[in-house]
Scaffold this motif. Sequence first.
Motif, PDB file in Angstrom:
ATOM      1  N   ASP A  56       0.845  -1.268   0.040  1.00  0.00           N
ATOM      2  CA  ASP A  56       0.198  -0.071   0.101  1.00  0.00           C
ATOM      3  C   ASP A  56       0.865   1.357  -0.175  1.00  0.00           C
ATOM      4  N   TYR A  57       0.175   2.350  -0.282  1.00  0.00           N
ATOM      5  CA  TYR A  57       1.005   3.892   0.029  1.00  0.00           C
ATOM      6  C   TYR A  57       0.213   4.882   0.549  1.00  0.00           C
ATOM      7  N   PRO A  58       0.629   5.693   0.878  1.00  0.00           N
ATOM      8  CA  PRO A  58       0.191   6.687   1.830  1.00  0.00           C
ATOM      9  C   PRO A  58      -0.846   7.508   1.343  1.00  0.00           C
ATOM     10  N   ASP A  59      -1.858   7.762   2.190  1.00  0.00           N
ATOM     11  CA  ASP A  59      -3.398   8.603   2.052  1.00  0.00           C
ATOM     12  C   ASP A  59      -3.364   9.775   1.204  1.00  0.00           C
ATOM     13  N   PHE A  60      -2.053  10.400   1.589  1.00  0.00           N
ATOM     14  CA  PHE A  60      -1.916  11.726   0.978  1.00  0.00           C
ATOM     15  C   PHE A  60      -1.491  11.598  -0.730  1.00  0.00           C
ATOM     16  N   LEU A  61      -1.632  10.449  -1.260  1.00  0.00           N
ATOM     17  CA  LEU A  61      -1.333  10.254  -2.546  1.00  0.00           C
ATOM     18  C   LEU A  61      -2.706   9.607  -3.106  1.00  0.00           C
ATOM     19  N   LYS A  62      -3.734   9.385  -2.347  1.00  0.00           N
ATOM     20  CA  LYS A  62      -4.870   8.717  -2.907  1.00  0.00           C
ATOM     21  C   LYS A  62      -5.890   9.409  -3.575  1.00  0.00           C
ATOM     22  N   TRP A  63      -5.590  10.935  -3.631  1.00  0.00           N
ATOM     23  CA  TRP A  63      -6.402  11.716  -4.577  1.00  0.00           C
ATOM     24  C   TRP A  63      -6.274  11.870  -6.116  1.00  0.00           C
ATOM     25  N   MET A  64      -5.221  10.854  -6.346  1.00  0.00           N
ATOM     26  CA  MET A  64      -4.656  10.954  -7.823  1.00  0.00           C
ATOM     27  C   MET A  64      -5.625   9.932  -8.606  1.00  0.00           C
ATOM     28  N   PRO A  65      -5.894  10.703  -9.838  1.00  0.00           N
ATOM     29  CA  PRO A  65      -6.767  10.174 -10.881  1.00  0.00           C
ATOM     30  C   PRO A  65      -6.138   8.634 -11.156  1.00  0.00           C
ATOM     31  N   GLY A  66      -7.383   7.615 -10.771  1.00  0.00           N
ATOM     32  CA  GLY A  66      -6.878   6.058 -11.116  1.00  0.00           C
ATOM     33  C   GLY A  66      -6.613   5.517  -9.814  1.00  0.00           C
ATOM     34  N   THR A  67      -6.351   6.216  -8.678  1.00  0.00           N
ATOM     35  CA  THR A  67      -5.720   5.672  -7.561  1.00  0.00           C
ATOM     36  C   THR A  67      -6.804   4.420  -7.150  1.00  0.00           C
ATOM     37  N   GLU A  68      -8.097   4.325  -7.321  1.00  0.00           N
ATOM     38  CA  GLU A  68      -8.900   3.539  -6.958  1.00  0.00           C
ATOM     39  C   GLU A  68      -8.612   2.166  -7.764  1.00  0.00           C
ATOM     40  N   GLU A  69      -8.097   2.294  -8.808  1.00  0.00           N
ATOM     41  CA  GLU A  69      -7.838   0.891  -9.720  1.00  0.00           C
ATOM     42  C   GLU A  69      -6.440   0.321  -9.244  1.00  0.00           C
ATOM     43  N   VAL A  70      -5.548   0.903  -8.565  1.00  0.00           N
ATOM     44  CA  VAL A  70      -4.335   0.148  -8.128  1.00  0.00           C
ATOM     45  C   VAL A  70      -4.542  -1.129  -7.219  1.00  0.00           C
ATOM     46  N   ILE A  71      -4.259  -2.113  -7.670  1.00  0.00           N
ATOM     47  CA  ILE A  71      -4.373  -3.287  -6.818  1.00  0.00           C
ATOM     48  C   ILE A  71      -2.797  -3.377  -6.330  1.00  0.00           C
ATOM     49  N   ASN A  72      -3.208  -4.100  -4.925  1.00  0.00           N
ATOM     50  CA  ASN A  72      -1.614  -4.520  -4.106  1.00  0.00           C
ATOM     51  C   ASN A  72      -1.363  -5.601  -3.857  1.00  0.00           C
ATOM     52  N   TYR A  73      -0.331  -6.324  -4.037  1.00  0.00           N
ATOM     53  CA  TYR A  73       0.219  -7.665  -3.686  1.00  0.00           C
ATOM     54  C   TYR A  73      -0.161  -8.178  -2.442  1.00  0.00           C
TER      55      TYR A  73
END
Length: 337
Positions: A56-73
């Motif tokens: 996962d990555y920090p919340d302060f980057l989760k406004w970025m366009p497309g962020t909801e489509e990132v999946i994590n291992y």
Amino acid sequence: MTEQKTAALKSLLTDPKNIVIIPHKNPDGDAIGACLAIFLYLKKKGHNATITAPNDYPDFLKWMPGTEEVINYESQRESCRNAIDKADIIFTLDFNDLSRIGDLQFALADFKGKYIMIDHHQQPSDYAWLQYSDVMMSSTCEMVWHFLDTLEETHAVDAAIASCLYAGIMTDTGSFRFPSTSSTTHRVVAELIDKGADNAAIHNAVFDSNSPDKLQLLGCALSNLETLPEYHTAIITLNSEELNRHNFKKGDTEGFVNYGLSMKGIRFAVILIESAQEQIIKISLRSKGDFSVNQFARDHFNGGGHINAAGGRSELSLEETKKKFKSLLPLYKDQLS
Ligand code: 5GP
Ligand code: MN
């Protein structure tokens, strides 16, 4: 990127491909910004693209366009494996050795397609079909712009893609102040603003979203600050009790190490952070001038990075790691004074 490879890539991308995009472990603004920009571009071109982040990555980057489509291992292992099994091409962005993606590297063992590396770290490993590596570059996001330019595709950069690239350049250059920020970087940034990146809003989203816990954790880190004037060095530590007391969340300590370097006369700064989850001490190193923290991290802490910004790890306790760090300084006395 040779002309031959550019032509080969262009022809490869003429019909829809299955493409996986991977940032390094503990992705930062540059890594996630580059992945999202490439992802949005490829989708626009009709490809089937998936971002599989190692974690996962920090919340302060989760406004970025497309962020909801990132999946994590870490939390979506099967989906990541399925995407990788089908992939024709894998982009590896903002890192240059497969060991930088943790356990996700094992899911790539059977991959037979083409790797594309875009990266600005030192000493790249030789695994990519197309290796675009340039240690002089401010950020991978700046390189993604040049990459699209080489493909004659910057016309496809819209406000969403521009915002991701702007955020990555902004975070990796310390808001355009590190020496790697060139006049070309500023020209790229100007293009991104013209394409619709809202510079003030992006700065606000990334830097003005602190929680009280994070600021109090910063206070705690600063109260632990120790300076070693003889070596022009500053050390900050945070142990797990201190992190827990301030409800530590991923990304909360981002940038703390820079406070060490902001002191007059300090040329070398380190932060040692106890990670209860990984059972290691995570180390961030920063320097000013010629002292290479990349080399220091490689030689002593199983890490790497850039000349002035690098990271590593230690399996010793926090106290032992600090002791080891201090014991190394006399070896570098000349370089540090
Ligand atoms: P940070 O201290 O912000 O985590 O990382 C500083 C720079 O060093 C970043 O460019 C990051 O990608 C790189 N880096 C951080 N940790 C490691 C590591 O363990 N190994 C290597 N090779 N690079 C690292
Ligand atoms: Mn970077």
